[in-house]
Design an enzyme around this catalytic site. Structure first.
Site, PDB file in Angstrom:
ATOM      1  N   CYS A 124      87.359  70.556  53.756  1.00 36.89           N
ATOM      2  CA  CYS A 124      87.473  69.412  54.669  1.00 36.89           C
ATOM      3  C   CYS A 124      86.188  69.163  55.456  1.00 36.89           C
ATOM      4  O   CYS A 124      86.010  68.088  56.025  1.00 36.89           O
ATOM      5  CB  CYS A 124      88.641  69.609  55.617  1.00 36.89           C
ATOM      6  SG  CYS A 124      90.172  69.998  54.754  1.00 36.89           S
ATOM      7  N   HIS A 265      88.514  65.452  61.928  1.00 37.20           N
ATOM      8  CA  HIS A 265      89.210  65.644  60.655  1.00 37.20           C
ATOM      9  C   HIS A 265      90.689  65.292  60.843  1.00 37.20           C
ATOM     10  O   HIS A 265      91.297  65.627  61.856  1.00 37.20           O
ATOM     11  CB  HIS A 265      89.060  67.090  60.196  1.00 37.20           C
ATOM     12  CG  HIS A 265      89.809  67.372  58.932  1.00 37.20           C
ATOM     13  ND1 HIS A 265      89.721  66.551  57.831  1.00 37.20           N
ATOM     14  CD2 HIS A 265      90.671  68.370  58.612  1.00 37.20           C
ATOM     15  CE1 HIS A 265      90.502  67.042  56.880  1.00 37.20           C
ATOM     16  NE2 HIS A 265      91.086  68.137  57.327  1.00 37.20           N
ATOM     17  N   ASN A 295      96.241  64.396  54.977  1.00 41.50           N
ATOM     18  CA  ASN A 295      94.973  65.120  54.956  1.00 41.50           C
ATOM     19  C   ASN A 295      94.301  64.888  53.598  1.00 41.50           C
ATOM     20  O   ASN A 295      94.784  65.356  52.574  1.00 41.50           O
ATOM     21  CB  ASN A 295      95.253  66.607  55.181  1.00 41.50           C
ATOM     22  CG  ASN A 295      93.996  67.457  55.219  1.00 41.50           C
ATOM     23  OD1 ASN A 295      92.899  66.973  54.926  1.00 41.50           O
ATOM     24  ND2 ASN A 295      94.161  68.718  55.580  1.00 41.50           N
TER      25      ASN A 295
END
Ligand code: COA
Length: 338
Positions: A124, A265, A295
């Site tokens: 990520c 994020h 996500n």
């Protein structure tokens, strides 16, 4: 945590983000859709994560296709001809193939035949790791421009029978074009990267690589799917993203009050809330789109940056903070003057 600015030579020129782009596959999978396939509920997913729906790539639509669509949009906005691109970096943990790099397919799809192309695997945090590489490559004058892309087809690496993970992730891509900064028209002010390989097993895809190859004999027991210790990851995410944010703000010579927009994020709304509380940044100054996309790992910050930019949330001169955290463990932050 290493301080990449310490690696800078006096010859490193400032660079800017000259264009952004993003692409989400057409198909939307809602929490209610998931209720039909695993033992979960819209109420559980929404209250524990903030996610309402995610996009899923079509069959035959690979990570490289998502990446190329996002890159094209960023190049168009930056006014850079794809044929003139010199460097392509794709951040992904869901490559089209183990080799060659997804960036090679993107180079072909864009027609950027002069470009060198490679992937970064930093989960990520990947888009911000790519930004750091591009900052040095373009800032040193080795490349005239760079396209950086965060792209994931996580739907191909999720166990759709595991409610602990399958509700969390989605597919998508975001991109940015990096150019030298001229006439003070925006620049990257600071950046921080970190890695803690001792925690690698908290979040990984254990099989499918050389440590655990999938063979015809073991294919029924082993598969290349995400495994995660959610609570542990949660704690590390809050601490690392808070610390990376503080360090990037300080390295830029700023205070949290100077930050016009925080783009974190997009993994879990509760993680974002915990960071915002610790950073003393106004909740209204935080960009959130995880409700729509879940996500998307390396793509998440890049997609959010593009949406914030195109929707007018970022204006010339604004100082924005990007921060990410992911498998590795890895984390990264950057303060950008737009
Ligand atoms: N639907 C319903 N129940 C679920 C569920 C789902 N989709 N997933 C898990 N549960 C259950 C668990 O089985 C557990 O049940 P039990 O108490 O009977 O054992 C219960 O919900 C609580 O599970 P827990 O894991 O403690 O929940 P949590 O509050 O920690 O939330 C996450 C789980 C994954 C949402 C949270 O830990 C998280 O977001 N972690 C970080 C994930 C992340 O960001 N990863 C990527 C980093 S880049």
């Amino acid at each position: 945590m290493t301080d990449p600015t310490a690696l800078s030579t006096p010859a490193l020129l400032p660079v800017k983000i000259a264009g952004t782009g993003s692409y989400l596959p057409e198909r939307v999978l809602t929490n209610h859709d998931l209720e039909a396939t695993v033992d979960t509920s819209d109420e559980w997913i929404t209250s524990r994560t903030g996610i309402k729906e995610r996009h899923i790539a079509a069959e035959g639509e690979h990570t490289s296709h998502l990446a190329s669509n996002a890159a094209r949009a960023a190049l168009e906005q930056a006014g850079v001809d794809p044929a003139e691109v010199e460097l392509i970096i794709v951040a992904t943990i869901t490559p089209d193939t183990l080799t060659p790099a997804t960036a090679c397919y993107v180079q072909q799809q864009l027609g950027s035949l002069k470009a060198i192309a490679f992937d970064i695997s930093a989960a990520c945090s990947g888009f911000l790791y790519a930004l750091e590489h591009a900052k040095h490559c373009v800032g040193a004058g080795a490349f005239k421009n760079a396209v950086i892309v965060g792209a994931e087809k996580l739907s191909a690496f999720v166990d759709w029978n595991d409610r602990n993970t399958c509700v969390l992730f989605g597919d998508g891509a975001g991109a940015a074009v990096i150019l030298p900064s001229t006439n003070g028209d925006g620049k990257i002010l600071s950046s921080q990267l970190g890695t803690d390989g001792a925690q690698a097993e908290l979040l990984n895809i254990p099989c499918g690589g050389s440590a655990c190859p999938i063979t015809p004999e073991n294919a029924k027991e082993k598969s290349a799917v995400l495994a995660m210790q959610g609570r542990e990851v949660f704690k590390h995410a809050v601490n690392a993203m808070k610390q990376a944010s503080v360090e990037a703000i300080e390295a830029a010579g700023l205070t949290p009050g100077d930050i016009k927009l925080l783009i974190p994020h997009q993994a879990n709304l509760r993680i974002i809330d915990a960071i915002v509380e610790r950073l003393e940044i106004n909740r209204d100054d935080v960009f959130i789109n995880l409700d729509k996309y879940g996500n998307t790992s390396a793509a998440a910050v890049a997609i959010a940056l593009d949406e914030a930019h195109r929707s007018g949330r970022i204006n010339r001169g604004d100082k924005i903070l990007l921060v990410a955290f992911g498998a590795g463990l890895t984390w990264a932050s950057a303060v950008i003057e737009w």
